[in-house]
Enzyme design. Structure first.
Site, PDB file in Angstrom:
ATOM      1  N   ASP A  38       0.802  -1.229   0.000  1.00 19.28           N
ATOM      2  CA  ASP A  38       0.000   0.000   0.000  1.00 19.28           C
ATOM      3  C   ASP A  38       0.837   1.283   0.000  1.00 19.28           C
ATOM      4  O   ASP A  38       0.426   2.299   0.567  1.00 19.28           O
ATOM      5  CB  ASP A  38      -0.948   0.049   1.217  1.00 19.28           C
ATOM      6  CG  ASP A  38      -2.108  -0.921   1.095  1.00 19.28           C
ATOM      7  OD1 ASP A  38      -2.020  -1.860   0.281  1.00 19.28           O
ATOM      8  OD2 ASP A  38      -3.097  -0.758   1.828  1.00 19.28           O
ATOM      9  N   CYS A  72      -4.799  -5.796  -3.179  1.00 18.09           N
ATOM     10  CA  CYS A  72      -3.577  -6.575  -2.941  1.00 18.09           C
ATOM     11  C   CYS A  72      -3.454  -7.842  -3.777  1.00 18.09           C
ATOM     12  O   CYS A  72      -2.510  -8.006  -4.545  1.00 18.09           O
ATOM     13  CB  CYS A  72      -3.484  -6.937  -1.457  1.00 18.09           C
ATOM     14  SG  CYS A  72      -3.374  -5.523  -0.348  1.00 18.09           S
ATOM     15  N   HIS A 126      -0.212 -12.687  -2.054  1.00 17.24           N
ATOM     16  CA  HIS A 126      -1.155 -12.446  -0.962  1.00 17.24           C
ATOM     17  C   HIS A 126      -1.467 -13.786  -0.304  1.00 17.24           C
ATOM     18  O   HIS A 126      -1.845 -14.737  -0.989  1.00 17.24           O
ATOM     19  CB  HIS A 126      -2.440 -11.798  -1.477  1.00 17.24           C
ATOM     20  CG  HIS A 126      -3.299 -11.247  -0.387  1.00 17.24           C
ATOM     21  ND1 HIS A 126      -4.065 -12.043   0.430  1.00 17.24           N
ATOM     22  CD2 HIS A 126      -3.497  -9.973   0.044  1.00 17.24           C
ATOM     23  CE1 HIS A 126      -4.708 -11.296   1.304  1.00 17.24           C
ATOM     24  NE2 HIS A 126      -4.369 -10.033   1.093  1.00 17.24           N
ATOM     25  N   ASP A 318       2.446  -2.871  -4.315  1.00 19.28           N
ATOM     26  CA  ASP A 318       1.351  -3.530  -5.022  1.00 19.28           C
ATOM     27  C   ASP A 318       0.356  -2.521  -5.596  1.00 19.28           C
ATOM     28  O   ASP A 318      -0.314  -2.795  -6.584  1.00 19.28           O
ATOM     29  CB  ASP A 318       0.651  -4.563  -4.146  1.00 19.28           C
ATOM     30  CG  ASP A 318       0.235  -4.028  -2.783  1.00 19.28           C
ATOM     31  OD1 ASP A 318       0.506  -2.852  -2.474  1.00 19.28           O
ATOM     32  OD2 ASP A 318      -0.365  -4.802  -2.012  1.00 19.28           O
TER      33      ASP A 318
END
Length: 507
Positions: A38, A72, A126, A318
């Protein structure tokens, strides 16, 4: 005597073979891929990330790099397979491409199959169903991926709240590390494990090491000292903190993950179109910058253990994160701030430079394969329905790095919605609920988006059924706050960008 002579010849021959093998491996560079969670593209006017900026200064620094989807799991799988979300048919967290679509090879898998030891530390794929609950092991990794034990406390009430004088599940969460469960934090454990791998390796093989750092993903939990490094009086608000009047409703998302945190929940912000109070906007931005500084410090420690003479270093994220621009927070959109990420390539022997053309995260796959000299020819995917086990949807950036490519670059991204009007699942709709897909193209001057009808069963698009459109001129509106979609003067631009988007979204 003859036996000893023969033995000596065989011994020399064996040593020569071993030496050749070692030389063969040593001619291949190591690869360090750092994925930050993020992390939006931050300018020095927001916060000075010393270590990232230092690396950028001696690297190829792409200032306009964009994720394929601001979420994500889809973004990570897209980056690590070199394919768009439409090719993987993943827009949420709940399917594994090898079972759901085809047994596509991943980027680390290609390196593993070409003589590399491959390692994953932290959040690379993830975790969960989208990577088969194994982080795609053993396909992608030589050893089982490492996850920090303290990650299990991610959503525990460990944030001291002065207002309630209690521990809460807050969004803003500066902490004293020694007072945390296990007396540590996930990213500190990730750094320690990464350094152990680097310091204890005795293999002659080159390595592909992927490190996934968790912050500044929410909750904004980081060592308290970093908050002191961002004086709140120096934190500037977004220039346009409210929903623009000409923004189509389908583009808006209600940032429910922030609303669910105890400190934000207490503000009673109206759903779904309410905006964050100014005071809290500043506080959140301060903590986001502090968390970014925390990660920058860890990256600095990691880079101090890298041999730059034989290691390619790639640092990216990401996706980005909205910090109140146009009234929006978190990711979940097609705006620049939610899609734009840092992208730094350090390549031994390559002249440092700053690159401005729009590029995409799916470009990392073919670029690293070419830079590493693996000697394999990976074709470009023909379209999103190409079931080739090994192809890529992006483009190698090596010609651009070497100044021999003058193409007009653009980046394509997308985001799903369950309906036109924002709902509780508008941020993260599950596949079965997706009815609309927003396809967005970013050129050097414009961002153009069409929100079109999407069938989540047949994975087909009806381009003629448009639920909303957006056009932003970055020369005059870098904040993307003035939608020009209905402006008659921009009809030729809109027509050109619409054709460019529709002709290229599937490749």
């Amino acid at each position: 005597m003859a036996f000893l002579k023969l033995f000596g010849i065989l011994l020399c021959l064996s040593i020569t073979i071993i030496a050749c093998e070692q030389l063969k491996h040593k001619t291949k560079p190591n690869v360090l891929l750092v994925l930050i969670d993020d992390m939006r593209h931050l300018g020095e006017e927001e916060v000075n990330l010393i270590h990232l900026n230092n690396l950028a200064g001696k690297s190829i620094n792409f200032r306009n790099a964009f994720a394929q989807q601001a979420l994500c799991a889809p973004s990570r799988n897209s980056l690590l397979t070199g394919r768009r979300p439409d090719s993987l048919r993943l827009y949420d967290f709940y399917s594994y491409w090898r079972d759901f679509v085809a047994n596509y090879k991943s980027l680390p898998q290609v390196f593993k199959e070409n003589g590399y030891d491959t390692y994953a530390v932290g959040k690379v794929f993830h975790p969960g169903e989208s990577s088969n609950f194994t982080d795609d092991y053993p396909y992608s990794w030589t050893e089982r991926p490492y996850h920090p034990s303290s990650e299990r406390y991610k959503n525990y009430p460990v944030c001291y709240d002065r207002r309630t004088k209690s521990m809460q599940k807050n969004l803003i969460c500066p902490v004293v590390t020694k007072n945390q469960p296990d007396k540590t934090l996930p990213d500190l454990e990730i750094l320690d494990n990464t350094l152990k791998i680097l310091n204890k390796r005795d293999s002659e093989k080159p390595y592909f090491l992927a490190v996934g750092l968790h912050k500044p993903h929410i909750p904004l939990k980081y060592p308290k000292k970093y908050k002191d490094m961002v004086p709140i009086q120096n934190v500037q608000p977004p220039r346009f903190p409210f929903k623009p009047e000409n923004l189509p409703l389908v583009s808006w998302h209600p940032w429910t993950d922030l609303r669910s945190r105890d400190d934000i929940k207490s503000l009673n912000i109206s759903f779904p179109l309410g905006t964050m109070p100014h005071k809290w906007t500043i506080k959140i931005r301060q903590s986001y910058y502090a968390a970014a500084l925390y990660i920058d410090g860890l990256i600095g420690k990691l880079l101090s253990h890298i041999n730059y003479s034989n290691t390619i270093v790639v640092i990216t994220s990401d996706h980005g994160w909205s910090l109140g621009e146009n009234g929006l927070w978190a990711k979940y959109s097609n705006f620049d701030v939610a899609l734009k990420v840092p992208l730094i390539f350090y390549v031994p022997g390559m002249v440092p430079q700053t690159m401005d053309p729009p590029v995409e995260l799916i470009d990392i796959f073919p670029t690293l394969v070419e830079l590493s000299g693996l000697g394999i020819n990976i074709p470009k995917c023909r379209n999103t329905n190409d079931r080739s086990i090994l192809c890529y949807g992006g483009k190698s950036l090596v010609p651009l790095m070497k100044g021999i490519d003058s193409s007009d670059y653009f980046a394509i991204s997308q985001y799903p919605r369950p309906s036109v009007f924002p709902q509780h699942d508008s941020d993260k709709p599950r596949l079965k609920n997706i009815k609309i897909m927003g396809y967005s193209i970013r050129t050097k001057q414009y961002r153009y988006t069409e929100w079109v009808n999407f069938n989540s069963t047949t994975f087909t698009i009806d381009w003629e059924l448009i639920y909303g459109g957006e056009l932003y001129n970055h020369h005059t509106d870098p904040d993307e706050s003035n939608n020009l979609y209905t402006n008659i003067h921009y009809e030729p631009v809109k027509k050109y960008l619409s054709e460019l988007l529709r002709n290229n979204y599937s490749t």
